[in-house]
Design a protein around this motif. Sequence first.
Motif, PDB file in Angstrom:
ATOM      1  N   GLY A 199      17.947  23.500  66.085  1.00 33.71           N
ATOM      2  CA  GLY A 199      18.288  24.208  67.313  1.00 33.71           C
ATOM      3  C   GLY A 199      17.186  24.498  68.315  1.00 33.71           C
ATOM      4  O   GLY A 199      17.500  24.893  69.431  1.00 33.71           O
TER       5      GLY A 199
ATOM      6  N   GLU B 240      23.602  25.693  58.562  1.00 37.50           N
ATOM      7  CA  GLU B 240      23.505  27.146  58.843  1.00 37.50           C
ATOM      8  C   GLU B 240      24.849  27.690  59.292  1.00 37.50           C
ATOM      9  O   GLU B 240      24.941  28.847  59.712  1.00 37.50           O
ATOM     10  CB  GLU B 240      22.473  27.399  59.949  1.00 37.50           C
ATOM     11  CG  GLU B 240      21.077  26.990  59.557  1.00 37.50           C
ATOM     12  CD  GLU B 240      20.100  27.037  60.735  1.00 37.50           C
ATOM     13  OE1 GLU B 240      20.268  27.878  61.626  1.00 37.50           O
ATOM     14  OE2 GLU B 240      19.174  26.218  60.740  1.00 37.50           O
TER      15      GLU B 240
ATOM     16  N   SER C 248      16.433  22.233  59.058  1.00 35.80           N
ATOM     17  CA  SER C 248      17.155  21.405  60.030  1.00 35.80           C
ATOM     18  C   SER C 248      17.221  19.926  59.657  1.00 35.80           C
ATOM     19  O   SER C 248      18.272  19.306  59.799  1.00 35.80           O
ATOM     20  CB  SER C 248      16.503  21.525  61.417  1.00 35.80           C
ATOM     21  OG  SER C 248      16.585  22.849  61.891  1.00 35.80           O
TER      22      SER C 248
ATOM     23  N   PHE D  32       5.153  26.064  65.975  1.00 41.45           N
ATOM     24  CA  PHE D  32       5.044  26.623  67.317  1.00 41.45           C
ATOM     25  C   PHE D  32       5.852  27.927  67.381  1.00 41.45           C
ATOM     26  O   PHE D  32       5.493  28.868  68.077  1.00 41.45           O
ATOM     27  CB  PHE D  32       5.571  25.605  68.335  1.00 41.45           C
ATOM     28  CG  PHE D  32       5.504  26.094  69.740  1.00 41.45           C
ATOM     29  CD1 PHE D  32       4.276  26.226  70.374  1.00 41.45           C
ATOM     30  CD2 PHE D  32       6.657  26.444  70.430  1.00 41.45           C
ATOM     31  CE1 PHE D  32       4.200  26.702  71.670  1.00 41.45           C
ATOM     32  CE2 PHE D  32       6.586  26.917  71.731  1.00 41.45           C
ATOM     33  CZ  PHE D  32       5.354  27.051  72.345  1.00 41.45           C
ATOM     34  N   SER D  33       6.958  27.961  66.661  1.00 38.44           N
ATOM     35  CA  SER D  33       7.767  29.187  66.559  1.00 38.44           C
ATOM     36  C   SER D  33       8.523  29.129  65.236  1.00 38.44           C
ATOM     37  O   SER D  33       8.695  28.058  64.673  1.00 38.44           O
ATOM     38  CB  SER D  33       8.765  29.257  67.725  1.00 38.44           C
ATOM     39  OG  SER D  33       9.598  28.114  67.703  1.00 38.44           O
TER      40      SER D  33
HETATM   41  P1  GDP Z   1      16.077  26.150  64.610  1.00 34.53           P
HETATM   42  O1  GDP Z   1      17.383  25.596  64.147  1.00 34.53           O
HETATM   43  O2  GDP Z   1      16.163  27.139  65.748  1.00 34.53           O
HETATM   44  O3  GDP Z   1      15.145  26.563  63.500  1.00 34.53           O
HETATM   45  O4  GDP Z   1      15.395  24.937  65.350  1.00 34.53           O
HETATM   46  P2  GDP Z   1      14.622  23.644  64.903  1.00 34.53           P
HETATM   47  O5  GDP Z   1      14.575  23.476  63.430  1.00 34.53           O
HETATM   48  O6  GDP Z   1      15.118  22.500  65.738  1.00 34.53           O
HETATM   49  O7  GDP Z   1      13.215  23.985  65.494  1.00 34.53           O
HETATM   50  C1  GDP Z   1      12.291  24.869  64.905  1.00 34.53           C
HETATM   51  C2  GDP Z   1      10.942  24.216  64.939  1.00 34.53           C
HETATM   52  O8  GDP Z   1      10.665  23.785  66.292  1.00 34.53           O
HETATM   53  C3  GDP Z   1       9.807  25.136  64.550  1.00 34.53           C
HETATM   54  O9  GDP Z   1       9.271  24.689  63.328  1.00 34.53           O
HETATM   55  C4  GDP Z   1       8.803  25.009  65.714  1.00 34.53           C
HETATM   56  O10 GDP Z   1       7.474  24.867  65.267  1.00 34.53           O
HETATM   57  C5  GDP Z   1       9.270  23.746  66.429  1.00 34.53           C
HETATM   58  N1  GDP Z   1       8.979  23.796  67.859  1.00 34.53           N
HETATM   59  C6  GDP Z   1       9.428  24.687  68.762  1.00 34.53           C
HETATM   60  N2  GDP Z   1       8.912  24.402  69.979  1.00 34.53           N
HETATM   61  C7  GDP Z   1       8.122  23.308  69.827  1.00 34.53           C
HETATM   62  C8  GDP Z   1       7.313  22.546  70.734  1.00 34.53           C
HETATM   63  O11 GDP Z   1       7.223  22.796  71.928  1.00 34.53           O
HETATM   64  N3  GDP Z   1       6.649  21.469  70.191  1.00 34.53           N
HETATM   65  C9  GDP Z   1       6.724  21.147  68.860  1.00 34.53           C
HETATM   66  N4  GDP Z   1       6.049  20.095  68.415  1.00 34.53           N
HETATM   67  N5  GDP Z   1       7.477  21.864  67.997  1.00 34.53           N
HETATM   68  C10 GDP Z   1       8.169  22.914  68.478  1.00 34.53           C
END
Ligand code: GDP
Length: 304
Positions: A8, A35, A196, A229-230
């Motif tokens: 996400g 999820e 994910s 990154f987050s």
């Molecule tokens: P969730 O379902 O909200 O956890 O989303 P995802 O699994 O798709 O994304 C979460 C991951 O996105 C985290 O591990 C972050 O480190 C990574 N992330 C977020 N923003 C960025 C960015 O700008 N660049 C990179 N490389 N990773 C990012």
Amino acid sequence: MITLLTGGTGGVKLLLGLAQVVPQREIAVIVNTAEDLWLPHGYFSPDVDTVLYALSGMLDESRWYGVAGDTFNTHRRLRELGFDEYLNIGDTDRATHILRGELMRRGLTLEQATRRIAEAMGVEAEVLPMSNQPVRTVIRTPQGRMNLQEWLVKHGAKPEVLGVSYEGSGEGCPRCAEAVESSEAVIIGPSNPVTSILPILSLDNIAQALRRARSRCVAVSPLVRGRPFSGPAHVLMRGAGIHPSSESIARLYREYCSAFVVDTQDAGFEVEGIRVLKAPTLMSTREQRRRLAEFLLEVCGVAH
Ligand code: GDP
């Protein structure tokens, strides 16, 4: 067609970059559903919602979930009435869950319900939930087993993670495997591997299609300077027995992709059988998202 595997946040930022360089109707998105939850008001599919809101221009980009400018009247009222709704669900967002739940109760699959909602939102990309059957990420903690939202939101990501497993069907939506097979390029987004991407790879037919598409598949690391990154990707990786580094993510994915992109700020490394490339992977701006998407298409040899 270009296919992206995503959760996400990180993957969705990249999706917004891709949508700047490729028409939406040429993009297929395979979305994590491990999820998902049935809630009292409907069916909650957080990553599918984030993808739909992003592609329809509704996403709250300060949180990377929910609808921008949403109100929370129902959530507030439920709490006033003594119902502990621990997820902070907006009113407009709730409407998506209600409709999805109702469509599924009437017999539509998650894939069909998603298509119906995507059309109503004017989304032209093909948004494909990874499976029509429940697959659930289970976090094992000293306080017992929890789903991801319980661990992350209800308990503030505090309980120690003793293990992570994916429970449910081993079959992905057949359309996901077809999209992978027929795509010129497949991208594994910079999403959290544990919550994910690995749930998608746990589905046999999608994993097999990816192995066959390996030569035209590239993945991006979600770690920048060795840290997420987050979000809590590093905690969950450690809990799942995976060393939290880009190198171990490259090893996890090397069966499925022939190239792996790490951020320019990170140290390089070698993993046998996979090309490790460097590019700026921070996607805080529209421009950064577009540039990374263009770079990935070039790596896959796709003209754009
Ligand atoms: P969730 O379902 O909200 O956890 O989303 P995802 O699994 O798709 O994304 C979460 C991951 O996105 C985290 O591990 C972050 O480190 C990574 N992330 C977020 N923003 C960025 C960015 O700008 N660049 C990179 N490389 N990773 C990012």
